[in-house]
Design a protein around this motif. Sequence first.
Motif, PDB file in Angstrom:
ATOM      1  N   ARG A 136     -26.869 -45.626  -3.858  1.00  0.00           N
ATOM      2  CA  ARG A 136     -28.134 -46.091  -3.483  1.00  0.00           C
ATOM      3  C   ARG A 136     -28.428 -47.669  -4.099  1.00  0.00           C
ATOM      4  O   ARG A 136     -27.893 -47.948  -5.192  1.00  0.00           O
ATOM      5  CB  ARG A 136     -28.986 -45.240  -3.815  1.00  0.00           C
ATOM      6  CG  ARG A 136     -30.485 -45.851  -3.298  1.00  0.00           C
ATOM      7  CD  ARG A 136     -31.447 -44.834  -3.463  1.00  0.00           C
ATOM      8  NE  ARG A 136     -31.468 -43.554  -2.895  1.00  0.00           N
ATOM      9  CZ  ARG A 136     -32.197 -42.403  -2.779  1.00  0.00           C
ATOM     10  NH1 ARG A 136     -33.243 -42.657  -3.831  1.00  0.00           N
ATOM     11  NH2 ARG A 136     -31.883 -41.485  -2.564  1.00  0.00           N
ATOM     12  N   TYR A 137     -28.865 -48.608  -3.218  1.00  0.00           N
ATOM     13  CA  TYR A 137     -29.094 -49.776  -3.425  1.00  0.00           C
ATOM     14  C   TYR A 137     -27.810 -50.914  -3.731  1.00  0.00           C
ATOM     15  O   TYR A 137     -28.221 -51.975  -3.961  1.00  0.00           O
ATOM     16  CB  TYR A 137     -30.039 -49.817  -4.644  1.00  0.00           C
ATOM     17  CG  TYR A 137     -31.222 -49.003  -4.532  1.00  0.00           C
ATOM     18  CD1 TYR A 137     -32.379 -49.353  -3.458  1.00  0.00           C
ATOM     19  CD2 TYR A 137     -31.575 -48.180  -5.509  1.00  0.00           C
ATOM     20  CE1 TYR A 137     -33.210 -48.597  -3.405  1.00  0.00           C
ATOM     21  CE2 TYR A 137     -32.674 -47.390  -5.351  1.00  0.00           C
ATOM     22  CZ  TYR A 137     -33.651 -47.545  -4.608  1.00  0.00           C
ATOM     23  OH  TYR A 137     -34.630 -46.838  -4.412  1.00  0.00           O
ATOM     24  N   PHE A 138     -26.661 -50.408  -3.535  1.00  0.00           N
ATOM     25  CA  PHE A 138     -25.403 -51.037  -3.577  1.00  0.00           C
ATOM     26  C   PHE A 138     -25.359 -51.755  -2.305  1.00  0.00           C
ATOM     27  O   PHE A 138     -25.460 -51.319  -1.221  1.00  0.00           O
ATOM     28  CB  PHE A 138     -24.261 -50.300  -3.951  1.00  0.00           C
ATOM     29  CG  PHE A 138     -23.052 -51.108  -4.244  1.00  0.00           C
ATOM     30  CD1 PHE A 138     -22.911 -51.825  -5.111  1.00  0.00           C
ATOM     31  CD2 PHE A 138     -22.090 -51.275  -2.893  1.00  0.00           C
ATOM     32  CE1 PHE A 138     -21.679 -52.789  -5.174  1.00  0.00           C
ATOM     33  CE2 PHE A 138     -20.884 -52.029  -2.959  1.00  0.00           C
ATOM     34  CZ  PHE A 138     -20.747 -52.826  -4.180  1.00  0.00           C
ATOM     35  N   GLY A 148     -29.633 -51.499   0.929  1.00  0.00           N
ATOM     36  CA  GLY A 148     -28.623 -50.957   0.257  1.00  0.00           C
ATOM     37  C   GLY A 148     -28.970 -49.369   0.131  1.00  0.00           C
ATOM     38  O   GLY A 148     -28.628 -48.493  -0.499  1.00  0.00           O
ATOM     39  N   ILE A 149     -29.937 -48.954   1.166  1.00  0.00           N
ATOM     40  CA  ILE A 149     -30.055 -47.629   1.171  1.00  0.00           C
ATOM     41  C   ILE A 149     -29.549 -46.850   2.430  1.00  0.00           C
ATOM     42  O   ILE A 149     -29.387 -45.696   2.080  1.00  0.00           O
ATOM     43  CB  ILE A 149     -31.756 -47.360   1.350  1.00  0.00           C
ATOM     44  CG1 ILE A 149     -32.462 -47.940   0.026  1.00  0.00           C
ATOM     45  CG2 ILE A 149     -32.262 -46.126   1.498  1.00  0.00           C
ATOM     46  CD1 ILE A 149     -34.041 -47.915   0.266  1.00  0.00           C
ATOM     47  N   GLY A 150     -29.118 -47.382   3.327  1.00  0.00           N
ATOM     48  CA  GLY A 150     -29.021 -46.755   4.851  1.00  0.00           C
ATOM     49  C   GLY A 150     -27.775 -45.907   4.484  1.00  0.00           C
ATOM     50  O   GLY A 150     -27.565 -44.702   4.915  1.00  0.00           O
ATOM     51  N   LEU A 151     -26.551 -46.315   3.838  1.00  0.00           N
ATOM     52  CA  LEU A 151     -25.378 -45.711   3.662  1.00  0.00           C
ATOM     53  C   LEU A 151     -25.293 -44.290   2.766  1.00  0.00           C
ATOM     54  O   LEU A 151     -24.985 -43.472   3.019  1.00  0.00           O
ATOM     55  CB  LEU A 151     -24.083 -46.495   3.215  1.00  0.00           C
ATOM     56  CG  LEU A 151     -23.474 -47.279   4.301  1.00  0.00           C
ATOM     57  CD1 LEU A 151     -22.146 -48.246   4.093  1.00  0.00           C
ATOM     58  CD2 LEU A 151     -23.194 -46.605   5.806  1.00  0.00           C
ATOM     59  N   ASN A 152     -26.165 -44.407   1.797  1.00  0.00           N
ATOM     60  CA  ASN A 152     -26.441 -43.500   0.996  1.00  0.00           C
ATOM     61  C   ASN A 152     -27.122 -42.573   1.644  1.00  0.00           C
ATOM     62  O   ASN A 152     -26.904 -41.147   1.409  1.00  0.00           O
ATOM     63  CB  ASN A 152     -27.399 -43.995  -0.293  1.00  0.00           C
ATOM     64  CG  ASN A 152     -27.677 -42.731  -1.304  1.00  0.00           C
ATOM     65  OD1 ASN A 152     -28.858 -42.282  -1.119  1.00  0.00           O
ATOM     66  ND2 ASN A 152     -26.882 -42.421  -2.263  1.00  0.00           N
ATOM     67  N   LEU A 153     -28.268 -42.624   2.337  1.00  0.00           N
ATOM     68  CA  LEU A 153     -28.722 -41.787   3.047  1.00  0.00           C
ATOM     69  C   LEU A 153     -27.953 -40.945   4.292  1.00  0.00           C
ATOM     70  O   LEU A 153     -27.979 -39.750   4.182  1.00  0.00           O
ATOM     71  CB  LEU A 153     -30.002 -42.481   4.086  1.00  0.00           C
ATOM     72  CG  LEU A 153     -31.087 -41.533   4.764  1.00  0.00           C
ATOM     73  CD1 LEU A 153     -31.595 -40.598   3.825  1.00  0.00           C
ATOM     74  CD2 LEU A 153     -31.930 -42.361   5.620  1.00  0.00           C
ATOM     75  N   VAL A 154     -27.116 -41.678   4.864  1.00  0.00           N
ATOM     76  CA  VAL A 154     -26.074 -41.259   5.934  1.00  0.00           C
ATOM     77  C   VAL A 154     -25.337 -40.220   5.085  1.00  0.00           C
ATOM     78  O   VAL A 154     -25.085 -39.250   5.713  1.00  0.00           O
ATOM     79  CB  VAL A 154     -25.336 -42.348   6.356  1.00  0.00           C
ATOM     80  CG1 VAL A 154     -23.981 -42.066   7.141  1.00  0.00           C
ATOM     81  CG2 VAL A 154     -26.135 -43.367   7.422  1.00  0.00           C
TER      82      VAL A 154
END
Length: 178
Positions: free
Chosen positions: A116-118, A130-136
Amino acid sequence: MESILAAGRLDHGRITIVPKPCSIAEIVETCSARQESIRRSHRFLLELDRIPQTIYGDRPALDQVFGNLFSNAVKYAPESPNVHVTGWQEGESVCITVRDEGIGIDADDLPKMFERYFRARSSTGIAGTGIGLNLVKQIVELHGGTIQVASSRGNGTTVTLRIPIGAETSDEMRVATG
């Protein structure tokens, strides 16, 4: 904004995945058409004839997964209009790759892409949270699946999802434990 709200719900254990019969091909087609209508400069080249008609999944959550992946493919490949989406069945899973021909990601950044946030170094100057892929990743894992990213700087990015076709019980609910 939607990603930020969903991330907050995940943090508080409020995202619930309710697997029901759905057409993953239809979800992919809808998300790609939506993205093409937003960014008319890009084309989604879909190869979905080797995936099962129906899987057990949470349609709104899977819509968010593909919406995010397609948005990223367009955002990080501004000069490369083709996004390749290929699906096939492998054992008891459906596999889907999303491949762009964009700026790519440095090898050092790949292990951190789902944190997250990376944000990768190659994304400097491109808007994002930096939230999208963590959520996915969390949504895919709540479906019992996996996600991988392969990329190199200047050579595009390929994201591969593996999602089980069936469900242990079709009405099982999976709740995030943030």
